[in-house]
Enzyme design. Sequence first.
Site, short mmCIF file in Angstrom:
data_model
loop_
_atom_site.label_atom_id
_atom_site.label_comp_id
_atom_site.label_asym_id
_atom_site.label_seq_id
_atom_site.Cartn_x
_atom_site.Cartn_y
_atom_site.Cartn_z
N LYS A 1 9.43 5.47 -14.92
CA LYS A 1 10.42 4.76 -15.73
C LYS A 1 9.87 4.56 -17.15
O LYS A 1 10.54 4.83 -18.13
CB LYS A 1 10.72 3.41 -15.07
CG LYS A 1 11.75 2.57 -15.77
CD LYS A 1 12.15 1.38 -14.90
CE LYS A 1 13.00 0.40 -15.66
NZ LYS A 1 13.44 -0.73 -14.82
N GLU B 1 -1.68 5.91 -13.45
CA GLU B 1 -1.84 6.83 -12.32
C GLU B 1 -0.97 8.08 -12.52
O GLU B 1 -1.43 9.21 -12.35
CB GLU B 1 -1.39 6.16 -11.01
CG GLU B 1 -2.29 5.05 -10.51
CD GLU B 1 -1.89 3.70 -11.05
OE1 GLU B 1 -1.26 3.62 -12.14
OE2 GLU B 1 -2.22 2.69 -10.39
N GLY C 1 12.42 -0.34 -10.52
CA GLY C 1 11.70 0.75 -9.85
C GLY C 1 11.96 0.79 -8.36
O GLY C 1 12.27 1.84 -7.79
N ARG C 2 11.85 -0.35 -7.69
CA ARG C 2 12.01 -0.38 -6.23
C ARG C 2 13.46 -0.27 -5.80
O ARG C 2 13.76 -0.26 -4.61
CB ARG C 2 11.35 -1.64 -5.66
CG ARG C 2 11.84 -2.94 -6.28
CD ARG C 2 10.88 -4.07 -5.96
NE ARG C 2 11.21 -5.32 -6.63
CZ ARG C 2 10.86 -5.64 -7.87
NH1 ARG C 2 10.19 -4.75 -8.62
NH2 ARG C 2 11.17 -6.80 -8.41
N GLU D 1 7.69 -7.08 -3.34
CA GLU D 1 7.63 -7.08 -4.80
C GLU D 1 8.81 -7.89 -5.35
O GLU D 1 8.71 -8.49 -6.41
CB GLU D 1 7.65 -5.65 -5.35
CG GLU D 1 7.22 -5.59 -6.82
CD GLU D 1 7.05 -4.19 -7.36
OE1 GLU D 1 7.13 -3.22 -6.59
OE2 GLU D 1 6.86 -4.06 -8.57
N HIS E 1 1.91 0.64 21.71
CA HIS E 1 0.61 0.87 22.32
C HIS E 1 -0.52 0.30 21.48
O HIS E 1 -1.68 0.64 21.68
CB HIS E 1 0.40 2.37 22.56
CG HIS E 1 1.42 2.91 23.52
ND1 HIS E 1 1.17 3.09 24.86
CD2 HIS E 1 2.73 3.24 23.34
CE1 HIS E 1 2.26 3.53 25.46
NE2 HIS E 1 3.23 3.63 24.56
N LYS F 1 -1.72 -3.33 -13.68
CA LYS F 1 -1.73 -2.18 -14.59
C LYS F 1 -2.57 -2.51 -15.83
O LYS F 1 -3.35 -1.71 -16.32
CB LYS F 1 -0.31 -1.85 -15.04
CG LYS F 1 0.59 -1.27 -13.94
CD LYS F 1 1.93 -0.85 -14.54
CE LYS F 1 2.89 -0.33 -13.51
NZ LYS F 1 4.15 0.15 -14.05
C1 G6Q Z 1 8.89 -1.36 -9.02
C2 G6Q Z 1 7.71 -1.64 -9.78
C3 G6Q Z 1 6.61 -0.61 -9.72
C4 G6Q Z 1 6.89 0.63 -10.57
C5 G6Q Z 1 5.62 1.46 -10.67
C6 G6Q Z 1 5.81 2.72 -11.45
O1 G6Q Z 1 9.86 -2.08 -8.94
O2 G6Q Z 1 7.99 -2.03 -11.07
O3 G6Q Z 1 6.34 -0.21 -8.42
O4 G6Q Z 1 7.92 1.37 -10.02
O5 G6Q Z 1 4.62 0.68 -11.23
O6 G6Q Z 1 6.24 2.45 -12.75
P1 G6Q Z 1 6.79 3.62 -13.66
O7 G6Q Z 1 7.99 4.20 -13.00
O8 G6Q Z 1 7.10 2.99 -14.97
O9 G6Q Z 1 5.69 4.63 -13.74
#
Ligand code: G6Q
Length: 585
Positions: free
Chosen positions: A247, A253, A308-309, A395, A426, A547
């Site tokens: 986003k 990462e 994001g989620r 989250e 199990h 982050k």
């Molecule tokens: C989701 C969070 C988090 C995010 C990641 C990746 O709701 O904000 O999990 O999606 O940190 O972020 P970017 O999409 O900006 O790389």
Amino acid sequence: MPIGSTPLPRPPAAPPARTPAAPSSRTTAPAAPPSRPGKSVRPAARPEWLALKTHAVKVGPMHLRDMFKADDRRGSKMCAEAMGTGIYLDYSKNRVTDETLQLLFKLAAASEVTQKRDAMFAGHKINTTENRAVLHVALRAPKTATINVDGRNVVPDVHAVLDQMMAFAGKIRSGEWRGNSGRRIRNVINIGIGGSDLGPVMACEALKAYSQRELTFRFISNVDGADFHEATRDLDPGETVFIICSKTFTTLETLTNANAAKQWVVTTMRDPKAVAKHFVAVSTNEEEVKKFGIDPANMFRFWDWVGGRYSMDSAIGLSTMIAIGPENFRAMLAGFHAMDNHFRTAPAERNLPMLMGMLAIWNNNFLFGAETVAVLPYSNYLKRFPAYLQQLTMESNGKHIDLEGMPVAFETGPIYWGEPGTNGQHSFYQLIHQGTRLIPCDLIGFCQPVDGSSAEQHDLLMANLFAQGEALAFGRTPEQAIADGVPAALAPFHVCQGNRPSNTLLAEKLTPQTLGALVALYEHMVFVQGVVWNIDSFDQFGVELGKHLAKGTAAEIAAPRAAKTTRDSSTSALIKRYQRFRKAT
Ligand code: G6Q
């Protein structure tokens, strides 16, 4: 606390001092929390909340065995179907009475769940700490819908991106899109993390049976180079396309892995121009995408009003669309939308997100103080569903500050975890059946198998699901154990107290449509809880802190060992030790 007998309700938490929490200097939160004059909402002080506290004292001693004995229609009464989605919820194995439900609905009404739900659907900026609308529901709205954000109807934008995704997915699936050396693309690698990874990973696994099997799908998220190495080591870059999902397009990462991928492609193919044919981006940040070297024509947009989620049905789902095809992706969106409609229109007592949200609040805040929820899908295809839900629920609702900027006076988001049945049976089910903790369970099953699995085998799978729900609720008495041939001296060890609450979610078949509806169900369940707890379910400053911290620590690791540090003695000693041994190797 003995679970099967009389758990005393938790003593009411001492009301916190209503002093605003100190804003963290490391987050981007506004210095002063958004204030809502005249609306000082304190959920635990509501008469409806207090009524539930009192009611819990009455319900605490009741056992599900007696509740079922007292009403032989309980199983057919305490259930609801989300019309148009095919999802059926049996919540009768929760420790609730009719009165409990009425009191829970009163709390929901006092918390203005329906008004806030309508505000979300209308595009109001309900994510107040970030001053953003929360409009994942617009991602699955039909073309004819109108949803305005800042005076602009966002639905045409959503459909334009869907069309762009469909065109690209079609080209990869048909072989029309060729790599730099003219070869057909056979591998699709999604690079992203968190919300830009977990949804596509889960959906591609869940809908594997619908996917184009000649294509290989892999996902790289971890900054640990092992993730990149294992995902690419046996692939040919000339046949591989990377979807860089971020986003912000600034996530450490993702950018690290994207750069590793670029280097792999460019050096192996000995052509910097190869980036054009082997990389596309999904982002809100065109400038950074361009800087990376991806042509904006190969960028798929989404918007700041998609968290994001909550993004697996946005362009972040591009890998999913390539895997299952545009038609199946549309069916998944239709499933999401059907659940949105259900959530918007069904009365509380038949509204699945409302029921599940309020029942979870009952377990978490009133009756048991249950700290966790186990998600137990009886479908191997849903093996990544618990991990996906962990992010969605934890989250979103892992917050200790309310919308007024005050500490909350009760527990918020429970810990979600789980594994597919029957595997979990199990291992950790032992603790659920006979341990000292109370763990409400969501059992998820389907009436028909998806793939070629035999009807007999599917019957066995489902027999296990039904048996587990029954055993959790009713347990095994000493008399039953002895009647089953257990020596009297050993009977206590064989006793299962029962009275463990569970929901059972049953759908006809795991289709793209069902998956969409299931995810939307949990999205809206999370929303209901967040409203009642009066927290912002849509920010994530805790994640952002991580982050921020990692960047500073990485700089320190790169600095000379003798460099001055401002860190605590533990972290600084660990870094120094790491530097010493890293050098030694
Ligand atoms: C989701 C969070 C988090 C995010 C990641 C990746 O709701 O904000 O999990 O999606 O940190 O972020 P970017 O999409 O900006 O790389």
